[in-house]
Design an enzyme around this catalytic site. Structure first.
Site, short mmCIF file in Angstrom:
data_model
loop_
_atom_site.label_atom_id
_atom_site.label_comp_id
_atom_site.label_asym_id
_atom_site.label_seq_id
_atom_site.Cartn_x
_atom_site.Cartn_y
_atom_site.Cartn_z
CG HIS A 1 15.28 19.24 10.01
ND1 HIS A 1 14.94 20.01 11.11
CD2 HIS A 1 16.56 19.55 9.71
CE1 HIS A 1 15.96 20.78 11.44
NE2 HIS A 1 16.96 20.53 10.62
N PRO B 1 17.66 13.56 7.54
CG PRO B 1 19.79 12.83 6.92
CD PRO B 1 18.64 13.65 6.44
NE ARG C 1 -1.23 2.20 3.06
CZ ARG C 1 -0.14 2.80 3.53
NH1 ARG C 1 0.55 3.66 2.80
NH2 ARG C 1 0.27 2.58 4.77
CD GLU D 1 2.04 9.64 4.26
OE1 GLU D 1 1.78 10.86 4.32
OE2 GLU D 1 2.17 9.00 3.22
CG LEU E 1 8.73 16.65 3.86
CD1 LEU E 1 8.94 18.02 3.21
CD2 LEU E 1 7.27 16.54 4.34
#
Ligand code: TGC
Ligand code: FAD
Length: 392
Positions: A143, A141, A97, A371, A138
């Site tokens: 952030h 390492p 997925r 996410e 996005l």
């Protein structure tokens, strides 16, 4: 894994809320999952191998960008259809997925939403068909939860820009043909850039030794003076709201996907409880096991109702990012609890690859983190209801 014996559970007759098209989509994706994915998924996870051949198959079944207009190579379907497809795929494995939601919501969608006409024509159809695989960069390492602090940056060199920096934990990265990458310009403003495999100075080493999402491939993105033509910058957005807008779409898909995991764990535990005998009786006859099963189907049903309503709001263009955060957070936690209880119900068999539960449990450790972590989504809800920002 043994034969996929999954049977769907619809305790509150939610099928009555679906259209014939929704049911057709669900049935055809479920059939593909049973025929093509279930037979190979356990081996892939055990070997930590991404089944690259399914990228084309996912394109063929319409799993990439189902909610993107058909004129650009998406499926032209509504958001509930998108959710149903994510649910059916994640019912088998969160890692697969992931491949679908990254490709659809985090690569095709930003190009569709913020790209030039030429970018849309060049990239979206090949991504939709599965001829190309994409990734979304996005996280860095240093952030993760605070992408505003990203260090990746580029400088203007006339007809092109030169990009430096790195990204971490990027799904699909080592195999990706196309990467949508977020970096700051000389003024410190975030922009999206489309990178292609093979650009000089651009590499995507694999991250090994994951105990979670083992059937999904994850990597870094390294930018060492990469020359990116200016025509590869997404013209339609600047600032962090660009990537965060795409995350709304992907988080929405995860909310549906987590229900798929929970349904698979419930279905497995229910069948096992009816078949497994101890003390001369099926373990399903013991009150403690019934409590677990009754609570599982109750929580699944509550999540299904919440998520269906979110789908309606999404179709109407009314779903807020905070509502999506609430639903992602709720459903992943619900799936984690169900997977945990289901594993216990299978006793020793619960830890083997004969059944999917332990794999689901391990996968959910990534789903609860990526996410936006569980805590970040809680704070988004907290900010929405109080008006107070806990991030500053
Ligand atoms: P903040 O100052 O609140 O916002 C900056 C700008 O963005 C806007 N915004 C949003 N826009 C659309 N949708 C949203 N959900 C938005 N949230 C914020 C906001 O209005 C503002 O716009 P403007 O015009 O005023 O500039 O930003 P902040 O720096 O305080 O951070 C807020 C926070 C922590 C909520 C956010 O950054 C966040 O969500 N952090 C979590 C990071 C995250 O989710 N990373 C995911 C990486 S991708 C990934 O994990 C893929 S895994 C895929 C897979 O394999 O399936
Ligand atoms: P951190 O941000 O360092 O967080 C560590 C802990 O601190 C967490 O528990 C967090 O909740 C907590 N925390 C942080 N800030 C606060 C706060 N303000 N208040 C309270 N608690 C806080 N990223 C991409 O860009 N693209 C991808 O394709 C992608 N795929 C991924 C695939 C996998 C398998 C994994 C594991 C991650 C992936 N990610 C991807 C990265 C993912 O989005 C990040 O891991 C996630 O956003 C968290 O960032 P971090 O790991 O740096 O944790």
């Amino acid at each position: 894994m043994a034969t996929d014996r999954y049977e769907h559970h619809d305790y509150f007759l939610l099928d009555e809320l679906l259209t014939d098209e929704h049911k057709l989509i669900r049935d055809s994706v479920r059939k593909w999952v049973k025929q093509s994915l279930s037979p190979i998924i356990e081996d892939c996870a055990q070997q930590a191998e991404f089944p690259a051949h399914i990228v084309k198959e996912l394109g063929n079944i319409g799993a990439f960008g189902p909610h993107i207009p058909a004129e650009y190579g998406g499926g032209g379907l509504d958001h509930i259809s998108y959710g149903i497809i994510m649910q059916e795929i994640e019912r088998c494995d969160s890692g697969i997925r992931s491949t679908a939601s990254v490709q659809g919501s985090l690569v095709m969608y930003p190009i569709y939403r913020f790209g030039s006409e030429a970018q849309k024509q060049k990239y979206i159809p090949k991504l939709g068909s599965g001829d190309w695989l994409g990734c979304f960069g996005l996280t860095e390492p240093d952030h993760g939860s605070d992408p505003a602090g990203m260090k990746s940056h580029y400088v203007d060199k006339g007809d092109h820009v030169v990009l430096n920096g790195s990204k971490m934990w990027i799904s699909n990265a080592p195999l990706a043909d196309v990467a949508v990458v977020w970096a700051k310009n000389e003024e410190g403003v975030v922009h999206g850039l489309i990178l292609e495999k093979g650009m000089e100075g651009f590499s995507a080493p694999e991250i090994h030794n994951k105990w979670s999402l083992r059937a999904s491939i994850t990597g870094e993105l390294v930018f060492d003076n990469v020359k990116v033509p200016k025509e590869n910058i997404l013209p339609g957005v600047k600032g962090l709201k660009g990537p965060l807008t795409c995350l709304n779409s992907a988080r929405y898909g995860i909310a549906w996907g987590a229900i798929g995991v929970a349904l698979d764990c419930y279905d497995t535990a229910l069948r096992y409880a009816k078949e497994r005998k101890q003390f001369g009786k099926p373990i399903a006859s013991f009150q403690l096991q019934q409590k677990k099963l009754a609570e599982m189907i109750t929580e699944i049903t509550k999540a299904q109702l919440l998520t269906w309503r979110l789908g309606v709001l999404q179709n109407e263009g009314k779903a807020t990012p905070a509502q999506i955060s609430m639903c992602k957070r709720n459903n992943v936690e619900m799936a984690q609890k169900i997977a945990h209880d289901a594993r216990q119900m299978l006793g020793g068999m619960g830890i083997t690859g004969e059944y999917p539960i332990m794999r689901h449990m391990m996968n959910l450790e990534s789903v609860v983190t990526y996410e936006g972590t569980h805590d970040i989504h809680l704070l988004i809800t907290g900010m929405d209801v109080t008006g107070e920002n806990a991030f500053v």
